[in-house]
Design a protein around this motif. Structure first.
Motif, PDB file in Angstrom:
ATOM      1  N   LEU A  94       0.826  -1.210   0.000  1.00 53.33           N
ATOM      2  CA  LEU A  94       0.000   0.000   0.000  1.00 53.33           C
ATOM      3  C   LEU A  94       0.863   1.264   0.000  1.00 53.33           C
ATOM      4  CD1 LEU A  94      -2.778  -1.214   2.471  1.00 53.33           C
ATOM      5  CD2 LEU A  94      -2.983  -0.897  -0.008  1.00 53.33           C
ATOM      6  N   GLY A  95       1.986   1.227   0.715  1.00 53.60           N
ATOM      7  CA  GLY A  95       2.914   2.358   0.675  1.00 53.60           C
ATOM      8  C   GLY A  95       3.464   2.576  -0.727  1.00 53.60           C
ATOM      9  N   GLY A  96       3.735   1.479  -1.433  1.00 49.39           N
ATOM     10  CA  GLY A  96       4.172   1.585  -2.821  1.00 49.39           C
ATOM     11  C   GLY A  96       3.103   2.193  -3.709  1.00 49.39           C
ATOM     12  N   PHE A  97       1.846   1.822  -3.454  1.00 49.17           N
ATOM     13  CA  PHE A  97       0.749   2.433  -4.213  1.00 49.17           C
ATOM     14  C   PHE A  97       0.665   3.934  -3.947  1.00 49.17           C
ATOM     15  CE2 PHE A  97      -1.483  -1.780  -4.769  1.00 49.17           C
ATOM     16  CZ  PHE A  97      -1.425  -1.757  -6.150  1.00 49.17           C
ATOM     17  N   VAL A  98       0.815   4.347  -2.689  1.00 50.16           N
ATOM     18  CA  VAL A  98       0.777   5.779  -2.372  1.00 50.16           C
ATOM     19  C   VAL A  98       1.912   6.494  -3.111  1.00 50.16           C
ATOM     20  CG1 VAL A  98       1.086   7.499  -0.543  1.00 50.16           C
ATOM     21  CG2 VAL A  98      -0.400   5.520  -0.165  1.00 50.16           C
ATOM     22  N   ASP A  99       3.102   5.917  -3.064  1.00 53.31           N
ATOM     23  CA  ASP A  99       4.246   6.500  -3.760  1.00 53.31           C
ATOM     24  C   ASP A  99       3.960   6.615  -5.260  1.00 53.31           C
ATOM     25  OD1 ASP A  99       6.915   5.790  -5.413  1.00 53.31           O
ATOM     26  OD2 ASP A  99       7.493   6.898  -3.628  1.00 53.31           O
ATOM     27  N   GLY A 100       3.521   5.526  -5.865  1.00 52.43           N
ATOM     28  CA  GLY A 100       3.287   5.517  -7.307  1.00 52.43           C
ATOM     29  C   GLY A 100       2.150   6.423  -7.741  1.00 52.43           C
ATOM     30  N   GLN A 135       2.160   9.781 -10.424  1.00 52.64           N
ATOM     31  CA  GLN A 135       1.052  10.121 -11.312  1.00 52.64           C
ATOM     32  C   GLN A 135       0.417  11.483 -11.016  1.00 52.64           C
ATOM     33  OE1 GLN A 135      -1.060   6.424 -10.609  1.00 52.64           O
ATOM     34  NE2 GLN A 135      -0.523   5.723 -12.657  1.00 52.64           N
ATOM     35  N   ILE A 136       0.022  11.730  -9.785  1.00 55.15           N
ATOM     36  CA  ILE A 136      -0.700  12.967  -9.484  1.00 55.15           C
ATOM     37  C   ILE A 136       0.242  14.177  -9.472  1.00 55.15           C
ATOM     38  CG2 ILE A 136      -2.068  14.204  -7.756  1.00 55.15           C
ATOM     39  CD1 ILE A 136      -3.319  11.460  -7.019  1.00 55.15           C
ATOM     40  N   LEU A 137       1.297  14.112  -8.650  1.00 60.02           N
ATOM     41  CA  LEU A 137       2.224  15.238  -8.562  1.00 60.02           C
ATOM     42  C   LEU A 137       3.255  15.249  -9.700  1.00 60.02           C
ATOM     43  CD1 LEU A 137       2.879  15.272  -4.702  1.00 60.02           C
ATOM     44  CD2 LEU A 137       1.359  16.770  -6.025  1.00 60.02           C
ATOM     45  N   GLN A 138       3.506  14.081 -10.278  1.00 60.12           N
ATOM     46  CA  GLN A 138       4.474  13.903 -11.370  1.00 60.12           C
ATOM     47  C   GLN A 138       5.853  14.432 -10.993  1.00 60.12           C
ATOM     48  OE1 GLN A 138       2.755  15.187 -15.129  1.00 60.12           O
ATOM     49  NE2 GLN A 138       0.812  14.217 -14.597  1.00 60.12           N
ATOM     50  N   TRP A 139       6.287  14.093  -9.774  1.00 60.51           N
ATOM     51  CA  TRP A 139       7.592  14.510  -9.293  1.00 60.51           C
ATOM     52  C   TRP A 139       8.703  13.644  -9.859  1.00 60.51           C
ATOM     53  CZ3 TRP A 139       7.186  15.718  -3.345  1.00 60.51           C
ATOM     54  CH2 TRP A 139       6.442  16.885  -3.169  1.00 60.51           C
ATOM     55  N   HIS A 140       8.394  12.377 -10.149  1.00 60.90           N
ATOM     56  CA  HIS A 140       9.383  11.484 -10.732  1.00 60.90           C
ATOM     57  C   HIS A 140       8.677  10.275 -11.344  1.00 60.90           C
ATOM     58  CE1 HIS A 140       9.150   9.647  -6.598  1.00 60.90           C
ATOM     59  NE2 HIS A 140       9.109   8.536  -7.335  1.00 60.90           N
ATOM     60  N   ASN A 141       9.438   9.506 -12.104  1.00 54.37           N
ATOM     61  CA  ASN A 141       9.025   8.198 -12.604  1.00 54.37           C
ATOM     62  C   ASN A 141      10.109   7.212 -12.188  1.00 54.37           C
ATOM     63  OD1 ASN A 141       8.175  10.262 -15.066  1.00 54.37           O
ATOM     64  ND2 ASN A 141       6.591   8.805 -14.509  1.00 54.37           N
ATOM     65  N   MET A 142       9.899   5.943 -12.459  1.00 59.22           N
ATOM     66  CA  MET A 142      10.868   4.928 -12.033  1.00 59.22           C
ATOM     67  C   MET A 142      12.273   5.202 -12.562  1.00 59.22           C
ATOM     68  SD  MET A 142       9.873   2.864  -9.804  1.00 59.22           S
ATOM     69  CE  MET A 142      11.255   1.750  -9.839  1.00 59.22           C
ATOM     70  N   LEU A 143      12.404   5.659 -13.772  1.00 53.07           N
ATOM     71  CA  LEU A 143      13.730   5.845 -14.370  1.00 53.07           C
ATOM     72  C   LEU A 143      14.037   7.303 -14.703  1.00 53.07           C
ATOM     73  CD1 LEU A 143      13.648   2.839 -16.874  1.00 53.07           C
ATOM     74  CD2 LEU A 143      14.522   2.876 -14.537  1.00 53.07           C
ATOM     75  N   SER A 144      13.329   8.239 -14.113  1.00 51.54           N
ATOM     76  CA  SER A 144      13.418   9.627 -14.563  1.00 51.54           C
ATOM     77  C   SER A 144      14.784  10.279 -14.370  1.00 51.54           C
ATOM     78  CB  SER A 144      12.325  10.482 -13.917  1.00 51.54           C
ATOM     79  OG  SER A 144      12.356  10.396 -12.518  1.00 51.54           O
ATOM     80  N   ASN A 145      15.611   9.789 -13.460  1.00 53.86           N
ATOM     81  CA  ASN A 145      16.958  10.352 -13.336  1.00 53.86           C
ATOM     82  C   ASN A 145      17.880   9.800 -14.419  1.00 53.86           C
ATOM     83  OD1 ASN A 145      18.904  12.031 -11.991  1.00 53.86           O
ATOM     84  ND2 ASN A 145      19.829  10.168 -11.192  1.00 53.86           N
TER      85      ASN A 145
END
Length: 169
Positions: free
Chosen positions: A25-31, A36-46
């Motif tokens: 559930l913590g992973g779902f909150v993060d994802g 998705q909502i804030l679009q601060w990062h993606n899995m490979l964005s760096n």
């Protein structure tokens, strides 16, 4: 007169179910919130900034793989919780289960923060800034706080003695 002791109580199965569900559930909150909502990062964005359609699609694919993995964790935790509910040797404790959920989420944050943000550098909490360290450290600090709160709740829940099989039935 014969001394009859009470049956042994095992908290570990309820804790294991809660940790798995909490991590999932913590992973779902993060994802959902950070990806998705804030679009601060993606899995490979760096490593692969989503600045082109192809890069955005690759990031979206790996975000989906991440969501599938946390779904499996959550489902396994739910399966464990279901089996715990039928055991008379496992106390049904809201404090223990809530603490385990919080502990699992904290484990997710600390492990994901150390591996993805620090060790592999796949992404950072907030990718679109020159200094990633404050947000990454805040994420780890939040995870450590969750570990402490979860552990304290689990410890308090050890005093609870109602068997799961009696609490739900």
């Amino acid at each position: 007169m014969e001394n009859v002791s009470s049956p042994a109580r095992h908290h570990a199965p309820l804790v294991a179910a809660g940790i798995l569900m909490g991590a999932g559930l913590g992973g779902f909150v993060d994802g959902i919130v950070l990806h998705q909502i804030l679009q601060w990062h993606n899995m490979l964005s760096n490593k692969l900034p989503p600045d082109t359609l192809v890069n955005a699609k690759v990031n979206m694919y790996w975000d989906g793989v991440f969501h599938a993995a946390v779904w499996v964790m959550t489902a396994l935790g739910l399966r464990l919780l279901w089996s715990v509910g039928h055991r008379r040797d496992v106390p049904w404790s809201g404090r223990t289960f809530s603490g385990s959920l919080v502990l699992g989420w904290g484990l997710f944050n600390v492990i994901e923060g150390l591996i993805d943000h620090t060790l592999l550098g796949l992404h950072h909490v907030y990718e679109y800034t020159a200094d990633h360290l404050p947000a990454d450290l805040g994420f780890l600090a939040f995870g450590l706080l969750q570990l402490l709160v979860g552990w304290l709740l689990i410890r308090r829940g050890q005093a609870d003695t109602t068997p799961a099989a009696h609490a739900v039935g």
